[in-house]
Motif scaffolding. Structure first.
Motif, short mmCIF file in Angstrom:
data_model
loop_
_atom_site.label_atom_id
_atom_site.label_comp_id
_atom_site.label_asym_id
_atom_site.label_seq_id
_atom_site.Cartn_x
_atom_site.Cartn_y
_atom_site.Cartn_z
N LEU A 117 0.82 -1.21 0.00
CA LEU A 117 0.00 0.00 0.00
C LEU A 117 0.86 1.26 0.00
CD1 LEU A 117 -2.78 -0.98 2.58
CD2 LEU A 117 -2.95 -0.94 0.09
N LEU A 118 2.08 1.16 0.57
CA LEU A 118 2.96 2.33 0.64
C LEU A 118 3.84 2.46 -0.59
CD1 LEU A 118 4.09 2.14 4.38
CD2 LEU A 118 2.50 3.78 3.37
N LEU A 119 4.52 1.37 -0.96
CA LEU A 119 5.53 1.42 -2.02
C LEU A 119 5.20 0.52 -3.20
CD1 LEU A 119 8.81 1.50 0.11
CD2 LEU A 119 7.86 3.36 -1.27
N GLY A 120 3.99 0.01 -3.26
CA GLY A 120 3.58 -0.79 -4.42
C GLY A 120 3.45 0.07 -5.66
N ARG A 121 3.10 -0.53 -6.76
CA ARG A 121 3.02 0.22 -8.02
C ARG A 121 1.95 1.31 -7.97
NH1 ARG A 121 3.74 -5.21 -9.48
NH2 ARG A 121 5.79 -5.57 -10.42
N ASN A 122 0.98 1.14 -7.09
CA ASN A 122 -0.06 2.16 -6.92
C ASN A 122 -0.09 2.66 -5.49
OD1 ASN A 122 -2.11 3.72 -8.14
ND2 ASN A 122 -3.70 2.41 -7.27
N GLY A 123 1.08 2.55 -4.80
CA GLY A 123 1.16 2.90 -3.38
C GLY A 123 1.17 4.40 -3.14
N VAL A 124 0.92 4.78 -1.90
CA VAL A 124 0.85 6.19 -1.52
C VAL A 124 2.19 6.89 -1.74
CG1 VAL A 124 0.43 7.79 0.38
CG2 VAL A 124 -0.96 5.72 0.16
N ILE A 125 3.27 6.29 -1.23
CA ILE A 125 4.60 6.90 -1.38
C ILE A 125 5.03 6.88 -2.84
CG2 ILE A 125 7.03 6.72 -0.72
CD1 ILE A 125 6.15 5.57 1.93
N THR A 126 4.71 5.81 -3.54
CA THR A 126 5.07 5.71 -4.96
C THR A 126 4.42 6.83 -5.76
OG1 THR A 126 5.28 3.30 -4.78
CG2 THR A 126 5.03 4.22 -6.98
N TYR A 141 9.03 -5.13 -4.88
CA TYR A 141 8.75 -6.54 -5.07
C TYR A 141 10.05 -7.35 -5.25
CZ TYR A 141 4.07 -4.75 -5.86
OH TYR A 141 2.87 -4.09 -5.71
N GLY A 142 9.95 -8.64 -4.99
CA GLY A 142 11.09 -9.52 -5.18
C GLY A 142 11.92 -9.70 -3.93
N PHE A 143 13.19 -10.03 -4.12
CA PHE A 143 14.09 -10.36 -3.02
C PHE A 143 14.19 -9.23 -2.00
CE2 PHE A 143 18.38 -10.08 -1.24
CZ PHE A 143 18.49 -11.29 -0.61
N LYS A 144 14.47 -8.02 -2.46
CA LYS A 144 14.68 -6.91 -1.52
C LYS A 144 13.42 -6.57 -0.74
CE LYS A 144 14.34 -3.66 -5.41
NZ LYS A 144 14.41 -4.72 -6.44
N GLY A 145 12.26 -6.72 -1.37
CA GLY A 145 11.02 -6.46 -0.65
C GLY A 145 10.77 -7.48 0.45
N ILE A 146 11.04 -8.75 0.14
CA ILE A 146 10.87 -9.80 1.15
C ILE A 146 11.81 -9.57 2.32
CG2 ILE A 146 11.04 -12.28 1.58
CD1 ILE A 146 10.41 -12.74 -1.37
N VAL A 147 13.07 -9.23 2.03
CA VAL A 147 14.06 -8.99 3.09
C VAL A 147 13.64 -7.79 3.94
CG1 VAL A 147 16.44 -8.30 3.56
CG2 VAL A 147 15.97 -10.05 1.85
N LEU A 148 13.15 -6.74 3.30
CA LEU A 148 12.69 -5.56 4.04
C LEU A 148 11.58 -5.90 5.01
CD1 LEU A 148 12.56 -2.46 4.49
CD2 LEU A 148 10.92 -2.37 2.60
N PRO A 218 6.39 -13.88 1.10
CA PRO A 218 6.84 -14.16 -0.27
C PRO A 218 5.69 -14.30 -1.25
CG PRO A 218 7.97 -15.56 1.30
CD PRO A 218 6.86 -14.90 2.04
N MET A 219 4.55 -14.79 -0.78
CA MET A 219 3.40 -14.97 -1.67
C MET A 219 2.87 -13.62 -2.14
SD MET A 219 1.65 -17.42 -3.03
CE MET A 219 0.10 -17.72 -3.87
N LEU A 220 2.83 -12.64 -1.23
CA LEU A 220 2.26 -11.34 -1.57
C LEU A 220 3.24 -10.44 -2.31
CD1 LEU A 220 0.26 -10.38 1.66
CD2 LEU A 220 -0.67 -10.88 -0.59
N ILE A 221 4.48 -10.43 -1.87
CA ILE A 221 5.42 -9.43 -2.35
C ILE A 221 6.57 -10.01 -3.16
CG2 ILE A 221 7.17 -9.32 -0.51
CD1 ILE A 221 6.63 -6.32 -0.36
N GLY A 222 6.65 -11.34 -3.21
CA GLY A 222 7.77 -11.97 -3.90
C GLY A 222 7.67 -11.93 -5.41
N GLU A 223 6.45 -12.00 -5.92
CA GLU A 223 6.19 -12.09 -7.35
C GLU A 223 7.01 -13.23 -7.97
OE1 GLU A 223 6.40 -8.34 -9.41
OE2 GLU A 223 4.38 -7.82 -8.74
N GLY A 224 7.98 -12.94 -8.82
CA GLY A 224 8.72 -14.01 -9.49
C GLY A 224 9.76 -14.68 -8.63
#
Length: 264
Positions: A117-126, A141-148, A218-224
């Motif tokens: 919701l904050l940094l997604g493709r349609n997120g507030v901060i984005t 999304y991906g590795f860095k998002g999961i780690v965050l 990982p299911m929500l933010i991991g994508e590929g």
């Protein structure tokens, strides 16, 4: 009276043992049977399929990469904050401690969805970065998002472990270090950190286990970026028909990995 108390304890022990058998041992036995028995015969075909295809082994490597990275970042952040909170007094300290503890209680997917919701493709901060500041969007999304998400969710566990250990450190050691000219960060590295090693190891194993077994993030933010729990889920529930036997083999592998880490 003594005999009655003894009977109550025996009954409680039997109840707990039966509950353990029904809700833990029995399901594991069923999963193990599905993984190892094929057409009435013992078979390792499901495990052979896993190790014969890089598509599957990559998910295990991905899970280890995410778990190890998240463990390191959580240890660094949690230990530094615990040190600051234990050594220094400042305004709002208790409120921040409560917020850190609350952060550890949230469900895994809640943090992932919040960051979408904050940094997604349609997120507030984005939207603010792209529409107002005309800056490139941040890819969450991906590795860095999961780690965050894992780091922000799991560092409170390290914080609680280390903060508790800091309270038991003999302050005479810290005073002796100061008398020898060792202050600040150097004192933390040379005096405090060696005393915290057992606590840090216990916290690291807990964080690693939580990150390795997490499915929602990982299911929500991991994508590929595929991870092991997501692979197990996809094998059980697939659009083209699930493979419960192969998924059971993956589940047994996850249990073995978890038990190995737990025994360590």
């Amino acid at each position: 009276m003594k005999g009655k108390k003894l009977n109550i304890w025996i009954a409680s022990s039997v109840f707990i043992f039966l509950t353990y058998l029904i809700f833990l041992v029995y399901p594991i036995v069923i999963v193990l049977k599905q993984a190892l028995i094929h057409e009435g015969k013992f078979s390792l075909a499901n495990f052979e399929d896993f190790f014969s295809k890089s598509y599957y082994t990559e998910t295990l490597v991905n899970s280890f990469n995410v778990s190890i990275t998240s463990t390191v970042t959580s240890l660094v952040l949690g230990t530094l904050l615990a040190y600051l909170f234990s050594i220094y007094d400042f305004k709002g300290k208790k409120v921040l401690q409560i917020l850190i503890i609350i952060a550890s209680m949230s469900a895994p997917f809640v943090g992932a969805y919040s960051w979408i919701l904050l940094l997604g493709r349609n997120g507030v901060i984005t939207k603010f970065l792209t529409n107002v500041l005309h800056l490139p969007a941040i890819d969450i999304y991906g590795f860095k998002g999961i780690v965050l998400v894992f780091t922000l969710q799991l560092f409170p566990l390290v914080f609680l472990y280390v903060a508790g250990a800091m309270k038991r450190i003999d302050h005479s050691l810290l005073e002796a270090a100061e008398s020898m000219g060792v202050f600040g960060f150097k004192r933390m590295i040379t005096v405090i950190l060696p005393l915290l090693v057992p606590t840090l190891l216990a916290a690291a194993l807990l964080v690693f286990m939580r990150a390795f077994s997490d499915f929602g993030t990982p299911m929500l933010i991991g994508e590929g970026y595929r991870t092991f729990p997501v692979l197990i889920y996809n094998q059980f529930i697939s659009e083209v028909g699930g493979n419960s036997a192969f998924a059971s083999a993956l589940a047994i592998m996850a249990i073995i990995i978890a038990l190995t880490i737990f025994l360590i």
